[in-house]
Design an enzyme around this catalytic site. Structure first.
Site, PDB file in Angstrom:
ATOM      1  N   HIS A 232      19.198 -20.743  -5.252  1.00 33.72           N
ATOM      2  CA  HIS A 232      18.590 -21.641  -4.282  1.00 33.72           C
ATOM      3  C   HIS A 232      18.116 -22.950  -4.905  1.00 33.72           C
ATOM      4  O   HIS A 232      17.674 -23.850  -4.196  1.00 33.72           O
ATOM      5  CB  HIS A 232      17.438 -20.934  -3.566  1.00 33.72           C
ATOM      6  CG  HIS A 232      17.896 -19.834  -2.662  1.00 33.72           C
ATOM      7  ND1 HIS A 232      17.037 -19.156  -1.817  1.00 33.72           N
ATOM      8  CD2 HIS A 232      19.127 -19.287  -2.469  1.00 33.72           C
ATOM      9  CE1 HIS A 232      17.730 -18.229  -1.149  1.00 33.72           C
ATOM     10  NE2 HIS A 232      18.990 -18.300  -1.538  1.00 33.72           N
ATOM     11  N   ARG A 390      15.263 -21.541   2.690  1.00 32.33           N
ATOM     12  CA  ARG A 390      15.408 -20.081   2.654  1.00 32.33           C
ATOM     13  C   ARG A 390      14.216 -19.363   2.039  1.00 32.33           C
ATOM     14  O   ARG A 390      14.299 -18.170   1.729  1.00 32.33           O
ATOM     15  CB  ARG A 390      16.687 -19.735   1.887  1.00 32.33           C
ATOM     16  CG  ARG A 390      17.947 -20.251   2.546  1.00 32.33           C
ATOM     17  CD  ARG A 390      19.123 -20.331   1.582  1.00 32.33           C
ATOM     18  NE  ARG A 390      18.958 -21.407   0.614  1.00 32.33           N
ATOM     19  CZ  ARG A 390      19.877 -21.746  -0.294  1.00 32.33           C
ATOM     20  NH1 ARG A 390      21.035 -21.107  -0.318  1.00 32.33           N
ATOM     21  NH2 ARG A 390      19.656 -22.731  -1.145  1.00 32.33           N
TER      22      ARG A 390
END
Length: 730
Positions: A232, A390
């Site tokens: 990420h 996220r």
């Protein structure tokens, strides 16, 4: 005239494939402007419909798993502008093409009837050209000292290399069904290497299905979540924002028809989903196309095939804490004072310690407490806000985000005490720079060894070779879409929560993974970070074995909050690889100079498992057709690693390029002082945990599983030395 010459010299088929020939302009500027306006109206209407539909379902607490995935993958900010521009241009060209087809009354590719000057005008009017324009760094301050948030200007000669909102790079030519943009398997009857590709859900059912978990004997569950954490920082592939087709208005959630951007996952007839629930497909949305790819790519000196966009930077710069564009970074900063701090939650704390701020109320996909607890009076909270969309995906990932928010603020306060003359901007940038150095050290020194093993470390990732401005660090499509998804097979079916003695927590016991998706309230109301972090360092990762691949928590209950049938992560991975046109397993083995098995015996030798080889060939017929993700995760581990030789090669190659192509890498002379580099070499993830939680003892090497008797008390772990950052006031 150019089109006629092309047809005479090369034939119709070649002209249709290359899309590099343009006729003299048939179009007036007013005609083009009208087409752009119509395309913008169509796109804007589809965006509005899609957003309002998803938001309304979430507000009514009736969100489907596909709604959650779509909202999670929605492009936002600068990324949304880039995706919208690509949709504007694509739809403008399609409208003009349809008009020219009608005007010409013949079936030739109308894109070739649009002059390059006209295409450039369309690109300018839609905003597409701005997404690929060369950026000068002359007016950008401090690019020798601090990173830009978007990663631009890292490379002086190629200012967009490694920056956010640029296409993933390709290490091998793409393999689309039509050679331009359609995924492999778009037409399920279309053969690949003379065979039909199997349904991805059938591959999931027959290869990855498992009912038994095997624990990793060496590594903690933190290894798994750290893999997600680093991913990420490096990759985010936005979906198309729409849920209905531009061409025919079909809602992708309500139809199993394949029409851009709908690429649904068909359910096999013998699947329980089909027989018990009459479910014929799972909704699947194609990744958004990047400006400057596909039919108009030659305008930008880019590929004439569809490319996907990476909305993050390719650098290990902790963008998941700070964001990858200026607007998001400002939202995350505490600008109420001049202390260089990040914003924290104003409603709740974790036993007095900071929590992430909440997102503004609206489409709150995280308001699921009432559903999971069956308590209609349960207090809900919004999603947390962090540098990456996220951050709420699961409570372990949320905990790492929160931990690093606290560490930034701890560093900022300590730096301000050392250097009271610094203003908030200087303090923020120096703390951010240290955090980037932390994770470059932790990733290369502590993490990658456990994944790719010592042989690949020695070959590609050992001693820092220095900066090479000729190396493009951009993330490759195969890394983002296949190789770095290896850790999906290391995820335990539980999110462990442990007490001070590292035993199951009596008040807040471990929970099944599917009940820990998008549940920030578990952090707020159920014990905070400490039980979750103890679970990460005090429990083992799942071991990926060829007999026990993926937990059904991911394969059958992904984003399951209610009676709605959930998603299947394995099927999503396989379908995404086809969506992106990734070449097959053997093509990538050849890229890595590995053998390319051609039959059962050769594949069995590579996999060291004849039964698995048989099962794969029953589905794919030929090793060449095996999807690269399933082929990669099926390989036995390299020595000392947790991936096979193919993924070890691809992962090592990507990180090698990330490091060598980063002008601001922590080891490069002049980025940090010698004394600062010495401090960074002693960075300790264990110390970061100790400094920012109430945890009293941890394993000194948190990635390596140890019995509790071998844990180290926090007071015995050296503190990070910040003295090298003290500036003398002259």
């Amino acid at each position: 005239m150019k089109l006629v010459l092309c047809l005479m010299a090369a034939g119709l088929q070649l002209c249709l494939q290359t899309h590099v020939v343009a006729a003299e302009s048939l179009l007036s500027r007013s005609f083009i402007e009208k087409a752009v306006m119509e395309a913008k109206a169509t796109v804007d209407s589809a965006y509005k419909y899609s957003r309002s539909t998803s938001v309304e379902r979430v507000k009514r607490n009736a969100a489907k798993p596909s709604d959650v995935l779509r909202l999670l993958k929605q492009p936002v900010g600068a990324t949304r502008a880039a995706v919208r521009a690509a949709d504007y241009m694509d739809n403008t060209v399609k409208l003009i093409r349809a008009s020219l087809f009608k005007r010409q009354k013949r079936s030739i590719n109308a894109t070739d009837l649009i002059s390059e000057d006209d295409l450039r005008l369309i690109a300018m009017l839609t905003g597409c050209s701005a997404q690929r324009r060369f950026l000068s760094c002359r007016d950008t301050a401090n690019t020798d000292k601090y990173r830009t948030l978007s990663g631009v200007c890292n490379n002086r000669n190629n200012t967009r290399w490694g920056s956010s909102n640029t296409p993933f790079t390709r290490w091998l030519p793409v393999e689309y069904q039509d050679r331009i943009s359609l995924p492999k398997g778009w037409d399920p009857e279309k053969k690949v290497n003379k065979d039909i590709l199997p349904l991805v859900r059938e591959v999931s059912n027959r290869i990855l299905n498992t009912t038994k978990m095997v624990n990793d004997p060496l590594y903690t569950h933190l290894v798994t979540i750290f893999g997600q954490w680093t991913d990420h920082d490096l990759t985010f592939t936005p979906h198309s924002p729409v849920i209905r087709s531009f061409s025919n208005g079909i809602d992708c959630d309500k139809s199993c028809e394949r029409t851009e951007p709908c690429f649904p996952i068909d359910i096999p007839r013998d699947d329980l989903r089909f027989s018990q629930h009459s479910e014929e497909c799972m909704p699947f949305f194609r990744s958004a196309a990047a400006c400057g790819s596909g039919n108009t790519g030659h305008l930008f000196g880019a590929s004439t095939v569809r490319q996907q966009m990476n909305s993050l930077t390719a650098f290990i710069d902790v963008g998941q804490v700070y964001g990858s564009d200026d607007a998001r970074a400002r939202r995350l900063r505490d600008l109420s004072n001049d202390k260089g701090l990040l914003r924290v939650n104003e409603e709740y704390t974790d036993n007095g310690r900071e929590l992430l701020p909440f997102t503004p109320m609206g489409a709150n996909m995280c308001a699921t407490r009432g559903r999971i607890s069956n308590d209609s009076n349960a207090q809900e909270v919004p999603c947390f806000l962090a540098g990456d969309e996220r951050s709420n995906e699961n409570i372990a990932l949320t905990s790492l985000h929160t931990l690093m928010l606290r560490e930034h603020n701890r560093l900022a306060r300590a730096l301000a005490e050392l250097n009271p003359q610094w203003n908030g901007e200087r303090t923020y940038q120096e703390a951010r720079k240290i955090m980037g150095g932390y994770f470059q050290v932790l990733t290369f020194r502590d993490y990658l060894l456990h994944i790719v093993g010592p042989d690949f470390i020695a070959r590609q990732l050992s001693t820092y070779p220095g900066y090479d401005e000729s190396i493009d660090p951009s993330i490759s499509n195969v890394f983002a879409t296949a190789a770095y998804r290896f850790a999906h097979l290391m995820v335990q079916p539980f999110m462990f929560r442990l007490d001070e003695e590292y035993r199951e927590h009596s008040d807040f016991p471990s929970v099944l993974l599917h009940t820990a998706f998008f549940t920030p309230w578990r952090v707020v109301f159920e014990g905070g970070l400490d039980p979750i972090l103890r679970g990460l360092v005090g429990r083992k990762a799942k071991l990926n074995t060829q007999e026990h691949m993926m937990s059904d928590e991911l394969r059958d209950r992904l984003f399951k909050f209610s009676s709605e049938l959930a998603l299947d992560l394995a099927s999503l991975n396989l379908q995404r690889g086809r969506d992106h046109g990734l070449p097959g397993y053997n093509t990538w083995r050849k890229f890595c100079r590995l053998s390319q098995p051609k039959n059962l015996n050769q594949l069995a030798k590579v996999l060291k498992n004849k039964n698995l080889a048989k099962n794969l060939l029953k589905l794919y017929r030929k090793p060449d057709n095996i999807d690269v993700w399933i082929g990669g995760v099926a390989e036995p581990f390299v020595r000392g690693g947790r991936v096979g030789p193919l993924f070890a090669c691809l992962i090592s190659t990507q990180f090698q390029r990330i490091r060598q192509g980063d002008r601001l890498w922590w080891e490069k002379e002049g980025v940090f002082t010698k004394q600062q580099r010495d401090s960074l070499r002693h960075t300790s993830l264990a110390r970061i945990i100790c400094d920012n939680t109430g945890i009293a003892e941890v394993p000194k090497q948190p990635f390596q599983y140890q019995s509790r008797s071998n844990f180290t008390r926090c007071e015995d772990i050296p503190a990070f030395n910040l003295s090298a950052w003290r500036e003398d006031i002259r």
